[in-house]
Write an enzyme that holds these catalytic residues in place. Structure first.
Site, PDB file in Angstrom:
ATOM      1  N   HIS A  39       5.371   7.980  14.491  1.00  0.00           N
ATOM      2  CA  HIS A  39       4.978   6.760  13.776  1.00  0.00           C
ATOM      3  C   HIS A  39       3.652   6.861  13.039  1.00  0.00           C
ATOM      4  CE1 HIS A  39       2.456   6.191  17.301  1.00  0.00           C
ATOM      5  NE2 HIS A  39       1.799   5.278  16.633  1.00  0.00           N
TER       6      HIS A  39
HETATM    7  C1  UD1 Z   1      -0.359   0.435  15.191  1.00  0.00           C
HETATM    8  C2  UD1 Z   1      -1.724   1.082  15.506  1.00  0.00           C
HETATM    9  C3  UD1 Z   1      -1.503   2.478  16.080  1.00  0.00           C
HETATM   10  C4  UD1 Z   1      -0.532   2.463  17.236  1.00  0.00           C
HETATM   11  C5  UD1 Z   1       0.761   1.794  16.777  1.00  0.00           C
HETATM   12  C6  UD1 Z   1       1.784   1.722  17.891  1.00  0.00           C
HETATM   13  C7  UD1 Z   1      -3.576   0.435  14.039  1.00  0.00           C
HETATM   14  C8  UD1 Z   1      -4.471   0.915  12.959  1.00  0.00           C
HETATM   15  N1  UD1 Z   1      -2.515   1.222  14.306  1.00  0.00           N
HETATM   16  O1  UD1 Z   1       0.242   1.199  14.148  1.00  0.00           O
HETATM   17  O2  UD1 Z   1      -2.742   2.975  16.540  1.00  0.00           O
HETATM   18  O3  UD1 Z   1      -0.296   3.769  17.665  1.00  0.00           O
HETATM   19  O4  UD1 Z   1       0.436   0.478  16.345  1.00  0.00           O
HETATM   20  O5  UD1 Z   1       2.947   1.113  17.469  1.00  0.00           O
HETATM   21  O6  UD1 Z   1      -3.836  -0.585  14.608  1.00  0.00           O
HETATM   22  N2  UD1 Z   1       6.225  -3.682  12.306  1.00  0.00           N
HETATM   23  C9  UD1 Z   1       7.356  -4.357  12.696  1.00  0.00           C
HETATM   24  N3  UD1 Z   1       7.299  -5.098  13.844  1.00  0.00           N
HETATM   25  C10 UD1 Z   1       6.200  -5.198  14.610  1.00  0.00           C
HETATM   26  C11 UD1 Z   1       5.053  -4.514  14.200  1.00  0.00           C
HETATM   27  C12 UD1 Z   1       5.073  -3.750  13.054  1.00  0.00           C
HETATM   28  O7  UD1 Z   1       8.384  -4.284  12.053  1.00  0.00           O
HETATM   29  O8  UD1 Z   1       6.227  -5.890  15.645  1.00  0.00           O
HETATM   30  C13 UD1 Z   1       6.276  -2.851  11.082  1.00  0.00           C
HETATM   31  C14 UD1 Z   1       5.737  -3.528   9.866  1.00  0.00           C
HETATM   32  O9  UD1 Z   1       6.546  -3.188   8.812  1.00  0.00           O
HETATM   33  C15 UD1 Z   1       4.371  -2.889   9.659  1.00  0.00           C
HETATM   34  C16 UD1 Z   1       4.562  -1.512  10.261  1.00  0.00           C
HETATM   35  O10 UD1 Z   1       5.524  -1.669  11.301  1.00  0.00           O
HETATM   36  O11 UD1 Z   1       3.995  -2.869   8.337  1.00  0.00           O
HETATM   37  C17 UD1 Z   1       3.298  -0.947  10.831  1.00  0.00           C
HETATM   38  O12 UD1 Z   1       2.692  -1.829  11.777  1.00  0.00           O
HETATM   39  P1  UD1 Z   1       1.079  -1.844  11.989  1.00  0.00           P
HETATM   40  O13 UD1 Z   1       0.719  -2.745  13.097  1.00  0.00           O
HETATM   41  O14 UD1 Z   1       0.389  -2.020  10.688  1.00  0.00           O
HETATM   42  O15 UD1 Z   1       0.747  -0.371  12.390  1.00  0.00           O
HETATM   43  P2  UD1 Z   1       1.484   0.641  13.347  1.00  0.00           P
HETATM   44  O16 UD1 Z   1       1.988   1.724  12.495  1.00  0.00           O
HETATM   45  O17 UD1 Z   1       2.441  -0.058  14.269  1.00  0.00           O
END
Ligand code: UD1
Length: 350
Positions: free
Chosen positions: A198
């Site tokens: 991820h």
């Molecule tokens: C975040 C953390 C990372 C951690 C990861 C675990 C930061 C900078 N990054 O990254 O350290 O390892 O979480 O998962 O804080 N999304 C969904 N549903 C959700 C959450 C996210 O669909 O419940 C999708 C969205 O499209 C979003 C993407 O996942 O744009 C990324 O989510 P985001 O929280 O920005 O960062 P992670 O890549 O999850």
């Protein structure tokens, strides 16, 4: 007050909140809403029996600046009104940074759990969060000696306490229940490797992802792969024609993740927490990154840093696949870290 926002936070706050309750320390739990799906958030609260948050800021996904800013804006009135003795933040996600920064600015003392971890790679958003949070916090609870050394090198030793690893508190408490989960048999797999991916550096760059997928396809010719797929990665892998030997499934709950890791022949991952879990479980872990902020999992555990180079991944896979590994327990990874943390906080409140 304790703040959590994203998936890797939840297993870290669970034992701290439980210990606060046990010690009858009045506490307020704030969920930022950085993660919001059932599989990315609610399932962790249910399985780990974490009390419902007192506040949910419902921030959701956004760019780094906007997500951080929105959390700060929504959190400021809450932390100001409650004026807690301490704000406890865990890990290195944007919620950790936003909450810590907001609290110190209104004069609330901040305790950072999992302090001192460094990958020395500032292209990782988490590395920036770690450095900033450690430098603005008042108490730094380090999980391992390497964290203490990093904090010393940054002039922060006087705020540092080595307490052990809260992830391990959660793992040891729930391991027996987790391994009873039927996920492995339900998936119909027997001998398999577990893959998770991820990190933006792995999945947002098409060429890098292509190389990684090619290496995994090669491995899957001899070992079935199970791939719980993070929402960030889901869209990106659509264009690859994955063989049936790579079983892509939705993100799994904490118990299912532990069940899948425990029974795997090998774990291939870019997650930080899974490097630690594999060390405790005695399962070889190939870390698909060029570095780790958790070097103790390499020096004392089962972790191999293989980056995203196909040859390195395949040769390390061949080295570890038929080798026996033993579980190891780094110093103070004994299931008692949250006890030490709460004890320390209580002493400081008296
Ligand atoms: C975040 C953390 C990372 C951690 C990861 C675990 C930061 C900078 N990054 O990254 O350290 O390892 O979480 O998962 O804080 N999304 C969904 N549903 C959700 C959450 C996210 O669909 O419940 C999708 C969205 O499209 C979003 C993407 O996942 O744009 C990324 O989510 P985001 O929280 O920005 O960062 P992670 O890549 O999850």
């Amino acid at each position: 007050m304790i703040v959590a926002g994203a998936r890797p936070n939840f297993m870290k706050i669970a034992p701290i909140v439980a210990e606060l309750e046990k010690m009858q320390v009045k506490n307020t739990l704030v969920h930022t809403g950085q993660h919001y799906d059932q599989a990315m958030s609610d399932s962790f609260f249910e399985e780990l029996n974490i009390k419902l948050p007192d506040f949910n800021l419902n921030i959701g996904s956004d760019t780094h600046a906007r997500q951080t800013a929105k959390i700060m804006e929504a959190f400021e009135p809450i932390v100001t009104e409650f004026n807690p003795s301490f704000l406890v933040v865990v890990g290195d996600v944007n919620s950790t940074l936003a909450a810590a920064l907001t609290a110190v600015k209104v004069g609330v003392k901040v305790a950072h759990v999992e302090a001192g971890l460094r990958s020395f790679d500032k292209t990782m958003p988490e590395e920036i969060n770690r450095i900033v949070v450690d430098h603005i916090s008042d108490i730094l609870f380090a999980p391992s000696q390497d964290g203490v050394v990093n904090l010393k090198n940054e002039g922060l030793l006087n705020k540092t306490e080595l307490v052990g690893n809260v992830m391990v508190d959660t793992l040891t408490q729930h391991l027996n229940s987790a391994i009873k989960r039927p996920i492995v048999s339900e998936l119909g797999v027997d001998r398999y490797g577990l893959l998770t991916l991820h990190r933006p550096s792995n999945v947002d760059d098409k060429e890098v992802l292509k190389d990684l997928i090619e290496a995994i396809i090669e491995i899957s010719k001899t070992l079935q792969i199970v791939f719980p797929c993070h929402p960030r990665t889901k869209d990106k892998i659509k264009e690859f024609n994955l063989p049936k030997t790579i079983k892509v499934i939705d993100p799994v709950s904490y118990f299912d993740s532990i069940a899948l890791q425990s029974a795997a022949k090998v774990v291939l991952t870019d997650s930080g927490g899974m490097q630690e879990e594999c060390t405790i479980l005695g399962v070889p872990c190939l870390t698909l990154r060029d570095n780790t902020e958790r070097p103790i999992t390499v020096s004392e555990g089962t972790n191999f840093i293989v980056g995203n180079d196909k040859n390195k991944i395949l040769s390390t896979f061949n080295q570890v696949i038929n080798k026996e590994f033993k579980a190891s327990v780094p110093y103070l990874w004994d299931g008692q870290a949250s006890k030490r943390i709460v004890q320390s906080l209580v002493e400081k409140m008296e």
